[in-house]
Design an enzyme around this catalytic site. Sequence first.
Site, PDB file in Angstrom:
ATOM      1  CG  ASP A  60      -2.094   0.983   0.987  1.00 49.81           C
ATOM      2  OD1 ASP A  60      -2.558   1.094  -0.160  1.00 49.81           O
ATOM      3  OD2 ASP A  60      -2.536   1.636   1.951  1.00 49.81           O
ATOM      4  CG  ASP A 138       5.891   6.672 -11.313  1.00 49.13           C
ATOM      5  OD1 ASP A 138       6.104   6.956 -10.122  1.00 49.13           O
ATOM      6  OD2 ASP A 138       5.963   5.516 -11.762  1.00 49.13           O
ATOM      7  CE  LYS A 158       8.390   4.227  -9.202  1.00 47.83           C
ATOM      8  NZ  LYS A 158       7.014   3.850  -9.566  1.00 47.83           N
TER       9      LYS A 158
HETATM   10  P1  ITT Z   1      -3.428  -2.242  -5.124  1.00 42.01           P
HETATM   11  O1  ITT Z   1      -4.327  -3.226  -5.820  1.00 42.01           O
HETATM   12  O2  ITT Z   1      -2.091  -2.872  -4.816  1.00 42.01           O
HETATM   13  O3  ITT Z   1      -4.049  -1.583  -3.918  1.00 42.01           O
HETATM   14  P2  ITT Z   1      -3.368   0.496  -6.195  1.00 42.01           P
HETATM   15  O4  ITT Z   1      -2.996   0.998  -7.568  1.00 42.01           O
HETATM   16  O5  ITT Z   1      -4.729   0.803  -5.683  1.00 42.01           O
HETATM   17  O6  ITT Z   1      -3.101  -1.083  -6.213  1.00 42.01           O
HETATM   18  P3  ITT Z   1      -2.175   1.921  -3.910  1.00 42.01           P
HETATM   19  O7  ITT Z   1      -3.481   2.012  -3.201  1.00 42.01           O
HETATM   20  O8  ITT Z   1      -1.000   1.441  -3.160  1.00 42.01           O
HETATM   21  O9  ITT Z   1      -2.263   0.980  -5.206  1.00 42.01           O
HETATM   22  O10 ITT Z   1      -1.774   3.300  -4.563  1.00 42.01           O
HETATM   23  C1  ITT Z   1      -2.397   4.519  -4.280  1.00 42.01           C
HETATM   24  C2  ITT Z   1      -2.237   5.436  -5.464  1.00 42.01           C
HETATM   25  O11 ITT Z   1      -0.879   5.853  -5.569  1.00 42.01           O
HETATM   26  C3  ITT Z   1      -2.619   4.819  -6.801  1.00 42.01           C
HETATM   27  O12 ITT Z   1      -3.320   5.770  -7.565  1.00 42.01           O
HETATM   28  C4  ITT Z   1      -1.291   4.491  -7.457  1.00 42.01           C
HETATM   29  O13 ITT Z   1      -1.372   4.632  -8.866  1.00 42.01           O
HETATM   30  C5  ITT Z   1      -0.367   5.530  -6.849  1.00 42.01           C
HETATM   31  N1  ITT Z   1       0.977   4.973  -6.688  1.00 42.01           N
HETATM   32  C6  ITT Z   1       1.356   3.933  -5.901  1.00 42.01           C
HETATM   33  N2  ITT Z   1       2.665   3.671  -6.047  1.00 42.01           N
HETATM   34  C7  ITT Z   1       3.131   4.568  -6.956  1.00 42.01           C
HETATM   35  C8  ITT Z   1       4.387   4.796  -7.551  1.00 42.01           C
HETATM   36  O14 ITT Z   1       5.436   4.047  -7.278  1.00 42.01           O
HETATM   37  N3  ITT Z   1       4.490   5.789  -8.436  1.00 42.01           N
HETATM   38  C9  ITT Z   1       3.426   6.571  -8.751  1.00 42.01           C
HETATM   39  N4  ITT Z   1       2.209   6.407  -8.256  1.00 42.01           N
HETATM   40  C10 ITT Z   1       2.048   5.406  -7.360  1.00 42.01           C
END
Ligand code: ITT
Length: 182
Positions: A60, A138, A158
């Site tokens: 997360d 990103d 990255k």
């Molecule tokens: P899960 O199924 O693993 O929960 P998710 O895309 O919902 O996938 P998160 O809740 O962890 O993942 O991410 C929250 C937001 O932050 C989501 O919009 C992601 O695209 C963004 N995010 C997470 N990691 C990132 C990264 O390394 N670089 C850019 N954006 C990121």
Amino acid sequence: MFKIVTHNQNKYKEMKKIIGNLEWMNIEYPEIQADTLEDVIDFALSYLSNKIEGNFIIDDSGLFIESLNDFPGVYSSYVYRTIGNEGMLKLMEGIENRRAYFKTVIGLRYQGMNYKLVGICHGYIANEERGKNGFGYDPIFIPENYRKTFSEMPIEEKNRISHRGKAMIKLRALLHRFGEIQ
Ligand code: ITT
């Protein structure tokens, strides 16, 4: 072989570069509305441990912007889906302090126990979207000591400096200690 439970294939790709032996389980699970990523992970590990056999990991992550009092933080996913990078840049219009950080909490379920590994990457919100690689925020995030956004870097670059990369290095060390990987 470890399973990573996420519906986000980009996370899987980044993690697989660090822990080669990784299987992608593309399932969505409920994320509680909590104040911290750690609480979200605690809940999700317990929830998923009743559904998934054996060991697995989850991730997360969130973007925390200093001048917005850490918004979007735990709401990063919702904010990305609703206003996206364009909306974030609008919110940041005219704001001089562009400091922000990404944080990842990886949850590991191993032999019936829960573990959390944290990684943080400090940086800045760019003035415009730049780059084609990566995902999510990103294109608008410039890590400290760099001039380019995460989206302007190949995965390997990255990974070397990112929140997820740092958490994964800790995970790799832990799995090594458990005798699971070389
Ligand atoms: P899960 O199924 O693993 O929960 P998710 O895309 O919902 O996938 P998160 O809740 O962890 O993942 O991410 C929250 C937001 O932050 C989501 O919009 C992601 O695209 C963004 N995010 C997470 N990691 C990132 C990264 O390394 N670089 C850019 N954006 C990121």
